[in-house]
Write a protein that holds these residues in place. Sequence first.
Motif, PDB file in Angstrom:
ATOM      1  N   GLU A 289      18.557  51.823 112.980  1.00 36.31           N
ATOM      2  CA  GLU A 289      18.271  53.222 113.201  1.00 36.31           C
ATOM      3  C   GLU A 289      19.298  54.244 113.099  1.00 36.31           C
ATOM      4  O   GLU A 289      19.253  55.053 112.287  1.00 36.31           O
ATOM      5  CB  GLU A 289      17.239  53.443 114.402  1.00 36.31           C
ATOM      6  CG  GLU A 289      15.783  52.888 114.235  1.00 36.31           C
ATOM      7  CD  GLU A 289      15.051  53.052 115.384  1.00 36.31           C
ATOM      8  OE1 GLU A 289      15.485  53.463 116.521  1.00 36.31           O
ATOM      9  OE2 GLU A 289      14.006  52.305 115.512  1.00 36.31           O
ATOM     10  N   VAL A 290      20.446  53.680 113.913  1.00 35.41           N
ATOM     11  CA  VAL A 290      21.490  54.435 113.986  1.00 35.41           C
ATOM     12  C   VAL A 290      22.261  54.451 112.593  1.00 35.41           C
ATOM     13  O   VAL A 290      22.826  55.326 112.162  1.00 35.41           O
ATOM     14  CB  VAL A 290      22.489  53.909 115.178  1.00 35.41           C
ATOM     15  CG1 VAL A 290      23.949  54.800 114.983  1.00 35.41           C
ATOM     16  CG2 VAL A 290      21.599  54.235 116.432  1.00 35.41           C
ATOM     17  N   LEU A 291      22.476  53.158 112.262  1.00 33.73           N
ATOM     18  CA  LEU A 291      23.165  53.187 110.727  1.00 33.73           C
ATOM     19  C   LEU A 291      22.477  53.881 109.803  1.00 33.73           C
ATOM     20  O   LEU A 291      23.053  54.556 108.806  1.00 33.73           O
ATOM     21  CB  LEU A 291      23.381  51.664 110.351  1.00 33.73           C
ATOM     22  CG  LEU A 291      24.235  50.883 111.356  1.00 33.73           C
ATOM     23  CD1 LEU A 291      24.192  49.327 110.718  1.00 33.73           C
ATOM     24  CD2 LEU A 291      25.672  51.249 111.393  1.00 33.73           C
ATOM     25  N   ALA A 292      21.145  53.722 109.715  1.00 31.77           N
ATOM     26  CA  ALA A 292      20.528  54.424 108.557  1.00 31.77           C
ATOM     27  C   ALA A 292      20.807  55.880 108.901  1.00 31.77           C
ATOM     28  O   ALA A 292      20.666  56.662 107.655  1.00 31.77           O
ATOM     29  CB  ALA A 292      18.907  54.249 108.906  1.00 31.77           C
ATOM     30  N   THR A 293      20.882  56.408 109.952  1.00 28.93           N
ATOM     31  CA  THR A 293      20.981  57.983 110.100  1.00 28.93           C
ATOM     32  C   THR A 293      22.522  58.356 109.922  1.00 28.93           C
ATOM     33  O   THR A 293      22.761  59.390 109.281  1.00 28.93           O
ATOM     34  CB  THR A 293      20.678  58.358 111.461  1.00 28.93           C
ATOM     35  OG1 THR A 293      19.323  58.021 111.679  1.00 28.93           O
ATOM     36  CG2 THR A 293      20.798  59.854 111.829  1.00 28.93           C
ATOM     37  N   ARG A 294      23.380  57.564 110.202  1.00 32.18           N
ATOM     38  CA  ARG A 294      24.952  58.031 110.574  1.00 32.18           C
ATOM     39  C   ARG A 294      25.644  57.272 109.334  1.00 32.18           C
ATOM     40  O   ARG A 294      26.684  58.160 108.883  1.00 32.18           O
ATOM     41  CB  ARG A 294      25.690  57.468 111.865  1.00 32.18           C
ATOM     42  CG  ARG A 294      24.851  57.944 112.974  1.00 32.18           C
ATOM     43  CD  ARG A 294      25.081  59.395 113.147  1.00 32.18           C
ATOM     44  NE  ARG A 294      26.451  59.868 113.312  1.00 32.18           N
ATOM     45  CZ  ARG A 294      27.264  59.614 114.275  1.00 32.18           C
ATOM     46  NH1 ARG A 294      26.780  59.315 115.485  1.00 32.18           N
ATOM     47  NH2 ARG A 294      28.537  59.965 114.318  1.00 32.18           N
ATOM     48  N   LEU A 295      25.282  56.384 108.712  1.00 30.95           N
ATOM     49  CA  LEU A 295      26.211  55.959 107.626  1.00 30.95           C
ATOM     50  C   LEU A 295      26.467  56.990 106.631  1.00 30.95           C
ATOM     51  O   LEU A 295      27.365  57.148 105.953  1.00 30.95           O
ATOM     52  CB  LEU A 295      25.609  54.480 107.177  1.00 30.95           C
ATOM     53  CG  LEU A 295      26.036  53.318 107.956  1.00 30.95           C
ATOM     54  CD1 LEU A 295      25.459  52.089 107.366  1.00 30.95           C
ATOM     55  CD2 LEU A 295      27.519  53.489 108.268  1.00 30.95           C
ATOM     56  N   GLY A 296      25.215  57.489 106.157  1.00 32.26           N
ATOM     57  CA  GLY A 296      25.435  58.249 105.049  1.00 32.26           C
ATOM     58  C   GLY A 296      26.275  59.622 105.441  1.00 32.26           C
ATOM     59  O   GLY A 296      26.758  60.346 104.414  1.00 32.26           O
ATOM     60  N   GLU A 297      26.203  60.150 106.632  1.00 29.20           N
ATOM     61  CA  GLU A 297      27.028  61.225 107.297  1.00 29.20           C
ATOM     62  C   GLU A 297      28.616  60.905 107.112  1.00 29.20           C
ATOM     63  O   GLU A 297      29.274  61.740 106.896  1.00 29.20           O
ATOM     64  CB  GLU A 297      26.551  61.754 108.365  1.00 29.20           C
ATOM     65  CG  GLU A 297      25.185  61.896 108.634  1.00 29.20           C
ATOM     66  CD  GLU A 297      24.751  62.261 109.886  1.00 29.20           C
ATOM     67  OE1 GLU A 297      25.418  62.065 110.865  1.00 29.20           O
ATOM     68  OE2 GLU A 297      23.726  62.629 110.334  1.00 29.20           O
ATOM     69  N   MET A 298      28.977  59.777 107.371  1.00 25.28           N
ATOM     70  CA  MET A 298      30.301  59.456 107.462  1.00 25.28           C
ATOM     71  C   MET A 298      31.006  58.527 106.524  1.00 25.28           C
ATOM     72  O   MET A 298      32.284  58.834 106.170  1.00 25.28           O
ATOM     73  CB  MET A 298      30.418  58.266 108.806  1.00 25.28           C
ATOM     74  CG  MET A 298      29.952  58.768 109.977  1.00 25.28           C
ATOM     75  SD  MET A 298      29.821  57.411 111.256  1.00 25.28           S
ATOM     76  CE  MET A 298      31.414  57.475 111.928  1.00 25.28           C
ATOM     77  N   GLU A 299      30.213  57.943 105.538  1.00 27.41           N
ATOM     78  CA  GLU A 299      30.744  57.751 104.350  1.00 27.41           C
ATOM     79  C   GLU A 299      31.056  58.648 103.184  1.00 27.41           C
ATOM     80  O   GLU A 299      30.620  59.646 103.096  1.00 27.41           O
ATOM     81  CB  GLU A 299      29.541  56.776 103.300  1.00 27.41           C
ATOM     82  CG  GLU A 299      29.927  56.262 102.022  1.00 27.41           C
ATOM     83  CD  GLU A 299      31.138  55.284 102.095  1.00 27.41           C
ATOM     84  OE1 GLU A 299      31.480  54.977 100.978  1.00 27.41           O
ATOM     85  OE2 GLU A 299      31.444  54.636 103.136  1.00 27.41           O
ATOM     86  N   GLY A 300      32.507  58.627 103.055  1.00 32.43           N
ATOM     87  CA  GLY A 300      33.249  59.567 102.091  1.00 32.43           C
ATOM     88  C   GLY A 300      33.572  60.786 102.986  1.00 32.43           C
ATOM     89  O   GLY A 300      34.510  61.559 102.411  1.00 32.43           O
ATOM     90  N   ASP A 301      33.384  61.011 104.141  1.00 29.47           N
ATOM     91  CA  ASP A 301      33.743  62.048 104.940  1.00 29.47           C
ATOM     92  C   ASP A 301      34.799  61.517 106.056  1.00 29.47           C
ATOM     93  O   ASP A 301      35.944  62.160 106.257  1.00 29.47           O
ATOM     94  CB  ASP A 301      32.742  62.795 105.619  1.00 29.47           C
ATOM     95  CG  ASP A 301      31.980  63.498 104.461  1.00 29.47           C
ATOM     96  OD1 ASP A 301      32.668  63.986 103.560  1.00 29.47           O
ATOM     97  OD2 ASP A 301      30.718  63.773 104.705  1.00 29.47           O
ATOM     98  N   VAL A 302      34.496  60.495 106.960  1.00 26.58           N
ATOM     99  CA  VAL A 302      34.891  59.861 107.726  1.00 26.58           C
ATOM    100  C   VAL A 302      35.781  58.488 107.426  1.00 26.58           C
ATOM    101  O   VAL A 302      37.052  58.390 107.872  1.00 26.58           O
ATOM    102  CB  VAL A 302      34.260  59.586 108.995  1.00 26.58           C
ATOM    103  CG1 VAL A 302      35.126  59.043 110.207  1.00 26.58           C
ATOM    104  CG2 VAL A 302      33.381  61.001 109.658  1.00 26.58           C
TER     105      VAL A 302
END
Length: 406
Positions: free
Chosen positions: A378-391
């Motif tokens: 659940e956490v990866l599904a929510t956060r990975l898209g936000e962090m990929e390419g930005d963090v």
Amino acid sequence: MARSYRVPPRRYTRAGHRYQETMRLTRRKGQSGKKARRGPRPRVAVLIYVLLVFLICGIAAVRYLRAPRVPPPPERSVPERVEARVLEVLVEYGAGDVRSFPLRYGGGTRRIDVALPDSISLTRLNLALTESIEDLSAEIVERSLVERGHALKMRVSHEGQHFLELRARIRRPEASLGSRPELPKVAILIDDLGHNQRAMVRDFIGLDHRLTFGVLPGRPHSVALARLCFETGREVIVHQPMEPISGLAPGPFAVMTEMSGARIRDLIHCNLARVPCAVGLNNHMGSKATADTRVMTAVIDAVAEAGGLYFVDSATTPHSSVRRIAEEHDLPCSVASVFIDAVDEPGAIAQGLSQLGRMAARRGHAIGIGHPRPHTYEVLATRLGEMEGDVWNLVPASVVLGLERI
């Protein structure tokens, strides 16, 4: 002597004759209460009826035999059916600009080039194509993600003969075709695969991020899960059980400190064979084994002998000798930075991802370890898209170690 008298015959009057005739007709017509019997049908009529039936059947048979036979359509070969089914799947996934043409150098080999909308998941497309091709008794002999994961290449064969090449690419603006090179590289390793976790693993694969999967050797579903991960373009490594300090059982096929060096090397080679498509190893438990120089020298020897592999130290003890021994053997090695789901709660897992990002920013790269659990997903599904390419740039573990495989 008695005299005999001759009885004269009975004589009927005209009225009596009429009465007798009336009674005779009444019995014949059945008016006396009994049904009159019918006489047999004439034999001539029966014979005519039979001859007529035979004549009709004979005419029908002659017309059937003289009718022109339409040959059934020839059954399509396996390559033809596979190509048709592949095109159907591509259309279902919104394919446009489909080109199918024979390859000059490939004999009977055909190539399909297709462009897909940027909303399409190559992972899900790969699963659909794999199921369709294998259902038709064909075999996928080569599969890879190219163009930084934005294109899928596939080669298909039947009975040892290659007959189809597929290249499916995502239509994306040129600016988005590459990751930002200034961002640190991060790998997330999902460990402990090997049990009945197919549904959960499919969920992790469906995230469409390049996670790395660690498979325990010799478990009931190890081979199936390893192949599933590999077929969807994910990197697979052996999650090698090793002896811990706590005395807990690490599971079957574990490296124990009491083993001889030769036995450890044989065990490592066997476990590599038990996990198809593995490109590296990391340790499961192993706080006691990884601190033992003799034991880890035998392990690293076996990994180096296999060739082309790497080792990730799960860092279960601060006294690990893995990295030093790997450097002595020129074996690519890295140490995991953080267990992102050491506490199985969504808030703690989110903090683990943030910690992983900070460590990657300081070092330029980092490896995090997670497990196939609902909260982690659940956490990866929510956060990975936000962090990929930005963090960070999320990559397979081999890329963090400088072994570009994609």
